[in-house]
Scaffold this motif. Structure first.
Motif, mmCIF file in Angstrom:
data_model
loop_
_atom_site.group_PDB
_atom_site.id
_atom_site.type_symbol
_atom_site.label_atom_id
_atom_site.label_comp_id
_atom_site.label_asym_id
_atom_site.label_seq_id
_atom_site.Cartn_x
_atom_site.Cartn_y
_atom_site.Cartn_z
ATOM 1 N N ALA A 1 0.591 -2.007 0.039
ATOM 2 C CA ALA A 1 0.156 -0.214 0.087
ATOM 3 C C ALA A 1 1.185 0.794 0.201
ATOM 4 C CB ALA A 1 -0.787 0.278 1.390
ATOM 5 N N THR A 2 2.083 1.098 0.435
ATOM 6 C CA THR A 2 3.053 2.337 0.365
ATOM 7 C C THR A 2 3.286 2.571 -0.330
ATOM 8 O OG1 THR A 2 4.952 1.012 1.398
ATOM 9 C CG2 THR A 2 3.647 1.873 2.945
ATOM 10 N N LEU A 3 3.704 1.945 -1.694
ATOM 11 C CA LEU A 3 3.757 1.895 -3.411
ATOM 12 C C LEU A 3 2.621 2.339 -3.884
ATOM 13 C CD1 LEU A 3 5.541 -1.775 -3.707
ATOM 14 C CD2 LEU A 3 6.784 0.402 -3.132
ATOM 15 N N ILE A 4 1.865 1.942 -3.610
ATOM 16 C CA ILE A 4 0.080 2.828 -4.119
ATOM 17 C C ILE A 4 0.224 4.170 -3.512
ATOM 18 C CG2 ILE A 4 -2.309 2.402 -4.737
ATOM 19 C CD1 ILE A 4 -1.795 -0.912 -4.016
ATOM 20 N N LYS A 5 0.157 4.258 -2.640
ATOM 21 C CA LYS A 5 0.050 5.702 -1.567
ATOM 22 C C LYS A 5 1.361 6.281 -2.616
ATOM 23 C CE LYS A 5 -0.157 8.981 1.770
ATOM 24 N NZ LYS A 5 0.703 10.322 1.466
ATOM 25 N N ALA A 6 2.710 6.017 -2.852
ATOM 26 C CA ALA A 6 3.573 7.040 -3.709
ATOM 27 C C ALA A 6 3.200 7.012 -4.861
ATOM 28 C CB ALA A 6 4.822 6.352 -3.080
ATOM 29 N N ALA A 7 2.573 6.123 -5.319
ATOM 30 C CA ALA A 7 1.884 6.810 -6.674
ATOM 31 C C ALA A 7 1.033 7.090 -7.351
ATOM 32 C CB ALA A 7 1.377 4.973 -7.297
ATOM 33 N N TRP A 8 0.686 7.243 -6.121
ATOM 34 C CA TRP A 8 -0.777 8.424 -6.475
ATOM 35 C C TRP A 8 0.059 9.727 -6.249
ATOM 36 C CZ3 TRP A 8 -4.965 10.520 -7.062
ATOM 37 C CH2 TRP A 8 -5.359 11.565 -6.442
ATOM 38 N N ASP A 9 0.384 10.091 -5.071
ATOM 39 C CA ASP A 9 0.969 11.070 -4.463
ATOM 40 C C ASP A 9 1.331 11.595 -5.780
ATOM 41 O OD1 ASP A 9 0.568 10.841 -1.863
ATOM 42 O OD2 ASP A 9 2.188 10.614 -1.489
ATOM 43 N N LYS A 10 2.255 10.507 -6.838
ATOM 44 C CA LYS A 10 2.645 11.323 -8.385
ATOM 45 C C LYS A 10 1.732 11.497 -9.091
ATOM 46 C CE LYS A 10 6.174 9.845 -11.118
ATOM 47 N NZ LYS A 10 6.900 7.855 -10.864
ATOM 48 N N ALA A 11 1.085 10.815 -8.710
ATOM 49 C CA ALA A 11 -0.182 11.338 -10.469
ATOM 50 C C ALA A 11 -1.216 12.233 -9.194
ATOM 51 C CB ALA A 11 -0.941 9.793 -10.271
ATOM 52 N N LYS A 12 -1.203 12.481 -8.659
ATOM 53 C CA LYS A 12 -2.210 13.602 -7.864
ATOM 54 C C LYS A 12 -1.179 15.142 -8.385
ATOM 55 C CE LYS A 12 -2.284 13.598 -3.270
ATOM 56 N NZ LYS A 12 -2.785 13.567 -2.240
ATOM 57 N N ALA A 13 0.018 14.965 -7.927
ATOM 58 C CA ALA A 13 0.819 15.824 -8.209
ATOM 59 C C ALA A 13 0.534 16.742 -9.644
ATOM 60 C CB ALA A 13 2.509 15.705 -8.237
ATOM 61 N N LYS A 14 0.192 15.401 -10.601
ATOM 62 C CA LYS A 14 0.000 15.502 -12.306
ATOM 63 C C LYS A 14 -1.978 16.699 -12.682
ATOM 64 C CE LYS A 14 3.645 12.637 -13.655
ATOM 65 N NZ LYS A 14 3.819 11.502 -13.901
ATOM 66 N N GLY A 15 -2.013 15.728 -11.496
ATOM 67 C CA GLY A 15 -4.128 16.730 -11.824
ATOM 68 C C GLY A 15 -4.794 15.294 -12.135
ATOM 69 N N ALA A 16 -4.051 14.297 -11.482
ATOM 70 C CA ALA A 16 -4.702 12.813 -11.716
ATOM 71 C C ALA A 16 -5.900 12.628 -10.757
ATOM 72 C CB ALA A 16 -4.101 11.357 -12.039
ATOM 73 N N GLU A 17 -6.546 12.150 -11.350
ATOM 74 C CA GLU A 17 -8.193 11.948 -10.069
ATOM 75 C C GLU A 17 -8.497 10.594 -9.213
ATOM 76 O OE1 GLU A 17 -11.494 13.136 -11.541
ATOM 77 O OE2 GLU A 17 -10.844 15.454 -11.729
ATOM 78 N N ARG A 18 -7.690 9.772 -9.725
ATOM 79 C CA ARG A 18 -7.187 8.655 -9.091
ATOM 80 C C ARG A 18 -5.913 8.143 -9.746
ATOM 81 N NH1 ARG A 18 -10.760 5.411 -13.660
ATOM 82 N NH2 ARG A 18 -9.326 5.106 -15.365
ATOM 83 N N VAL A 19 -5.576 6.932 -9.232
ATOM 84 C CA VAL A 19 -4.533 6.094 -8.910
ATOM 85 C C VAL A 19 -4.260 4.895 -10.100
ATOM 86 C CG1 VAL A 19 -4.314 5.478 -7.031
ATOM 87 C CG2 VAL A 19 -2.523 5.322 -8.693
ATOM 88 N N ASN A 20 -4.034 4.415 -10.675
ATOM 89 C CA ASN A 20 -4.218 3.260 -11.647
ATOM 90 C C ASN A 20 -3.544 1.830 -11.853
ATOM 91 O OD1 ASN A 20 -7.057 4.047 -13.538
ATOM 92 N ND2 ASN A 20 -5.066 5.301 -14.097
ATOM 93 N N VAL A 21 -3.854 0.804 -11.011
ATOM 94 C CA VAL A 21 -3.012 0.348 -11.067
ATOM 95 C C VAL A 21 -3.450 -1.463 -11.982
ATOM 96 C CG1 VAL A 21 -2.014 -2.174 -8.992
ATOM 97 C CG2 VAL A 21 -2.785 -0.198 -8.633
ATOM 98 N N LEU A 22 -2.952 -1.762 -12.725
ATOM 99 C CA LEU A 22 -2.717 -2.973 -13.447
ATOM 100 C C LEU A 22 -2.901 -4.391 -12.866
ATOM 101 C CD1 LEU A 22 -2.739 -3.687 -16.994
ATOM 102 C CD2 LEU A 22 -1.922 -5.194 -15.965
ATOM 103 N N THR A 23 -3.646 -5.596 -12.964
ATOM 104 C CA THR A 23 -3.207 -6.518 -12.187
ATOM 105 C C THR A 23 -3.247 -8.004 -13.106
ATOM 106 O OG1 THR A 23 -2.903 -8.232 -10.330
ATOM 107 C CG2 THR A 23 -5.453 -7.034 -11.115
#
Ligand code: MRU
Length: 367
Positions: A142-164
């Motif tokens: 979850a810490t990796l997803i949080k970091a990816a979300w922080d990065k995406a948010k900074a670019k104006g994204a509204e969600r973080v996308n994970v592919l599985t």
């Protein structure tokens, strides 16, 4: 995890205290049916016919299969026969052998008269350990997803996308899942996570099982055809990939459901981090080169030539999708070389997919 608000595991002891109950995953996503296992033969059938599947759950079911076998006959000879029957059910996931070895070790320590009690106790522990391991994987991932979300948010994204890919969720384990545990923890902590769910032909574990459990838990997701991931990555629509594994070598090569390798190649080409959620019983310390050394299950080709689904009237039907007479091939798994893996998310933390990375987290095993 919860089904309609009720906490539910994928395997549990029946009210009588000796039979084992499971969810029949061949009936999902359209029907929720539980099945009672009363014998070694029932347990072996459940694994072979994929009523239960997913490396950790296969291991847990095999452990209870040994307990059911011990109930019938707990002599050394009978237990060896049971070990061999269960071990032959599915060749790729190493958790099966791991759990069987754990059971033999536990039973070898006690007199024959105490083996039934010891077998049920160790099988229950294996289940509880799986839950704890996956919960820790969830926290670490979850810490990796949080970091990816922080990065995406900074670019104006509204969600973080994970592919599985495939199903490495709650249904593949006793609880939480491996690859989906970080997603559940991130979602539950308020991170706006969205999951691209590879359908995962031929058995559709993504479309049938991953979508089913994300849907139950209320995690936003979209089912995509297996070939879509590369396109999404080229267009910046995937922030990170997290997949499970059925066996990872001591060098960090990752065996997982067929098609994982192609996703890892696409991720590498597009600079998308590609993580593997790895419970320690899934590490095969005896194997180095995954491509050469891991046995790849080849399954009945009807899984490729036919598909099962629900009609508009609600009937569950199976149809043939290939022409009469066209041969088909059905390899169940592939191996993603360590060089394509950004990191392994384990219960002890995240490490490089390398002998050094694994040895740093599991020194006692690497030695
Ligand atoms: O053939 P299955 O359904 O038993 O395959 C196992 C899987 O679902 C996956 O390969 C998974 O990613 C690894 S198990 C957590």
């Amino acid at each position: 995890m919860k089904i309609n608000g009720s906490p539910t595991r994928t395997i549990w002891l029946a009210k009588d205290g000796w039979a084992v109950e499971i969810i029949d995953q061949t009936r999902l996503p359209h029907e929720l049916v539980t099945v009672r296992l009363e014998s070694l033969a029932d347990a072996a059938h459940a694994i072979k016919a994929m009523l239960v599947r997913g490396a950790p759950l296969i291991g847990a079911t095999a452990a209870y299969g040994m307990a059911l076998a011990a109930r019938a006959n707990s002599s050394d000879l009978a237990l060896t026969v049971a070990y061999n029957i269960l071990h032959a059910t599915r060749p790729t996931a190493i958790n099966l052998k791991w759990a069987l070895d754990e059971m033999i070790a536990a039973l070898g320590k006690v007199p024959e008269s105490d083996r039934v009690v010891a077998a049920y106790a160790r099988a229950a522990e294996i289940c509880d350990e799986d839950v704890a391991i996956n919960s820790a994987i969830g926290d670490n991932g979850a810490t990796l997803i949080k970091a990816a979300w922080d990065k995406a948010k900074a670019k104006g994204a509204e969600r973080v996308n994970v592919l599985t890919h495939c199903n490495a969720g709650w249904l593949a384990t006793v609880d939480w899942g491996t690859a989906l545990a970080p997603i559940y923890k991130a979602h539950d902590s308020g991170i706006p996570v969205h999951v691209w769910v590879d359908e995962t032909r031929p058995r559709n574990q993504g479309a049938s099982l991953t979508a089913r459990e994300l849907n139950w838990h209320g995690v936003p997701h979209t089912v995509i055809a297996d070939n879509t991931g590369g396109h999404l990555m080229q267009h910046g629509m995937v922030d990170l990939c997290i997949v499970g594994t059925d066996r990872t070598t001591r060098l960090g090569d990752v065996c997982n459901k067929i098609g994982t390798y192609l996703k890892a190649l696409a991720a590498k080409d597009n600079g998308v981090p590609f993580y593997v959620a790895l419970p320690s019983p899934t590490i095969d310390w005896n194997v180095a080169d995954g491509v050469k050394e891991i046995p790849i299950e080849e399954r009945d080709v009807t899984e490729q030539t036919h598909m099962t689904g629900k009609t508009e009237s609600g009937a569950i039907v199976t149809v043939q999708v290939t022409p009469d007479g066209s041969p088909a091939g059905n390899w169940g798994f592939d191996v993603t070389p360590a060089r394509l893996v950004s990191g392994l998310i384990t219960e002890r933390g995240v490490c490089a997919a390398s002998p050094e990375g694994l040895a740093a987290l599991f020194p006692e095993k690497a030695a």
